[in-house]
Design a protein around this motif. Sequence first.
Motif, short mmCIF file in Angstrom:
data_model
loop_
_atom_site.label_atom_id
_atom_site.label_comp_id
_atom_site.label_asym_id
_atom_site.label_seq_id
_atom_site.Cartn_x
_atom_site.Cartn_y
_atom_site.Cartn_z
N SER A 66 0.84 -1.19 0.00
CA SER A 66 0.00 0.00 0.00
C SER A 66 0.88 1.24 0.00
O SER A 66 2.09 1.18 0.26
CB SER A 66 -0.91 0.01 1.23
OG SER A 66 -0.16 0.24 2.40
N LEU A 69 2.95 1.92 3.23
CA LEU A 69 4.04 0.97 3.40
C LEU A 69 5.14 1.22 2.38
O LEU A 69 6.34 1.14 2.69
CB LEU A 69 3.52 -0.46 3.30
CG LEU A 69 2.58 -0.90 4.43
CD1 LEU A 69 2.00 -2.29 4.14
CD2 LEU A 69 3.32 -0.93 5.76
N GLU A 76 8.81 -5.95 2.61
CA GLU A 76 7.82 -6.81 3.26
C GLU A 76 8.03 -8.27 2.82
O GLU A 76 8.12 -8.56 1.64
CB GLU A 76 6.39 -6.38 2.92
CG GLU A 76 5.33 -7.30 3.54
CD GLU A 76 3.91 -6.92 3.17
OE1 GLU A 76 2.99 -7.69 3.52
OE2 GLU A 76 3.71 -5.87 2.50
N ASP A 133 -3.14 -3.51 2.04
CA ASP A 133 -3.31 -2.47 3.06
C ASP A 133 -3.42 -3.04 4.46
O ASP A 133 -3.75 -2.32 5.41
CB ASP A 133 -4.53 -1.60 2.75
CG ASP A 133 -5.85 -2.37 2.90
OD1 ASP A 133 -5.81 -3.62 3.02
OD2 ASP A 133 -6.91 -1.72 2.88
N ASP A 138 -2.09 -0.73 7.85
CA ASP A 138 -0.84 -0.31 7.21
C ASP A 138 -0.30 0.99 7.79
O ASP A 138 0.92 1.18 7.88
CB ASP A 138 -1.00 -0.21 5.70
CG ASP A 138 -2.17 0.67 5.27
OD1 ASP A 138 -3.02 1.01 6.13
OD2 ASP A 138 -2.26 0.99 4.07
#
Length: 645
Positions: A66, A69, A76, A133, A138
Amino acid sequence: MGRRVLDVRWNYLAAATVVSLACAGCAASTEASEAPPHRATVPAISQSVADQRGEVVKDEPATDLSDPLRKSGATEHRIAYRSASGIDGDSRVVTGAVFVPAGPPPPGGWPIIAYGHGTTGVSNNCGPSLYPDLLGYDLVVASLIKLGFVVALTDYEGLGPTGKHPYLEPITEGFNMIDAVRAARHVVSTASTRWVAFGVSEGGQAAWSANELASDYGKGLDFLGSASMSPTIDVSGLANLAAAGWLNQVQQALLPMTLAGVAVTHPDLNPAAFLHGPLMANPDMWLSCHGPLVDERSQRAAQLKRDDSAPATTQDQERLKSALADLAGPRSRGSGPMLVLADLSDGATVQPAWVRKGAQEACKLGDTLQLVMQNEQTSTVSGAALAGSWLLDRLAGKPAPNNCSSLPPQPEPTVPGGQPPGTVADNGSIVQPAAASQATSAPSEVSFDFAHLPDGDVPGSIGGVPVATIEAGHSAKPASIASGRLVHGAPIGDNAASYLETMLAAPVTRIGATAVFQRPSGSIALVVWQYSLAQARRGHNAPPKGAIHFVAGATSWKLSLFDATRGGEIGLLYGDYRAPGDFAAPRTFEVDRSGDTLTVRLPDGEVRTASDPRVGQWIGDAACWELYELHPGEAPAAFTKAWAS
């Protein structure tokens, strides 16, 4: 006015006397001499299961981050890792995500924060890591990344593609959080052993549980502390609120999830016993965690009635209360310091009294704990900022604050005047405060002429006298002033009610009102409570007793006492009165008190008298005027004047 109004109108209050709450003014002890109630215990973990904890069985880079992030600059990893069940101790595969800040790690490696998300659902594929998200988490995760943490986000067991989610089962949640830290260290070679836990709602409970488990289950890691926002540490009071009709809209909407999730650990729980009307229809919508069904759920929640979430029997109520109590905490002394934040907003899902009670118990177990009870600090984002600062202090080695010796009291609602509502004694029984004199600023008598007020919302004071309005719900509009009258909107559900309350400087001796009625007519009531109904309802405390409970419709009336512990109304007198020739003409009602004797003065001039020793015992200084309709289709009455002394 039919007797049906008098028989059912107070049912929503009758069961509220058993709501468990923390004592509002008690100071907590730091002594560890008092053990918590019997609760779930940690299962045995075999060596083979222990050896596999935190093992990563899947590690995939995320490319669809998202915007928050992506802007954080983090990498991630969407993972699946091994943890253990808090129920049977067997190995489980849990999904989650690990976020690594950009740039080189600090000396000693990246500290890790295990983040526990709030309730997203209870079904497969309701885990935040499965969505770009994070199902709305997030922003918080991005803020934690910017603080310099590797973030280990667990989905909890059963919210990934497979398995069942043991909702609110604290040991499983704690295991999942600790093992997410282990998994993060497998994924991130530059991560340190130092870690903290942080969570909101269900995740607040998970962080609290991880704190308790860290010294044993978390051996090999360096645990520094936990922060819990509005933790579901003990929500057994939901059962009593459901029976009393006092669940707020958010709690009602979450009830299908709660029941479905708790039934995983308590299969004797029957969700159908609590779900009626819209809550029973379209279960997929109520259990959904993403997509258009979530939007539909929000719309349907606004249409719920109190009875839609009422337990079918007292046995069902007690079964749910027992199941939730089994899952409650605290269970043992923590492994490190903790910050606990309680949400004081009116729509809070987790009542602040429940959180404070959990904090009291933790203090008695000897925990180092800081309890914060503030509206502005407990929203998801601002609460995260406060928690982030507290957690950074733990990394810096600063001494943890501890206010166990002087926990902030459960605050009084912002209703002027009034006595504290019922609290809970050490044995859990309701303590009813005796009627007592009000603050010296309260008036000795009041007289409200609504013709002198402008149209619009009821003001916070009338003629300089503080007033409070209370909405029981199911009216198209709340109480307001219109054309010189106190009115409320047409009923859109059963048991529509609005109240106007004020506090006097001494016990009430006279209460009256002038009212107008329409066909088919609703009713009005003149009530004198032992203490403030506004405070009791807002704080979900014991409903007050009523020494005067007079109900009138267009042609009939009834005088009662009121005691929720004995089923509500205790009838003294009832009858009919002659309506004026002009049905719409104003009618004046008054009830006077002298000692234990009540005198009713009716619009046609008739006077009736009744005596009962409970009048003098239960009299209070809260004067209340009510508008009520039993069913849609009834036309609301209205007040033109009201007075009390």
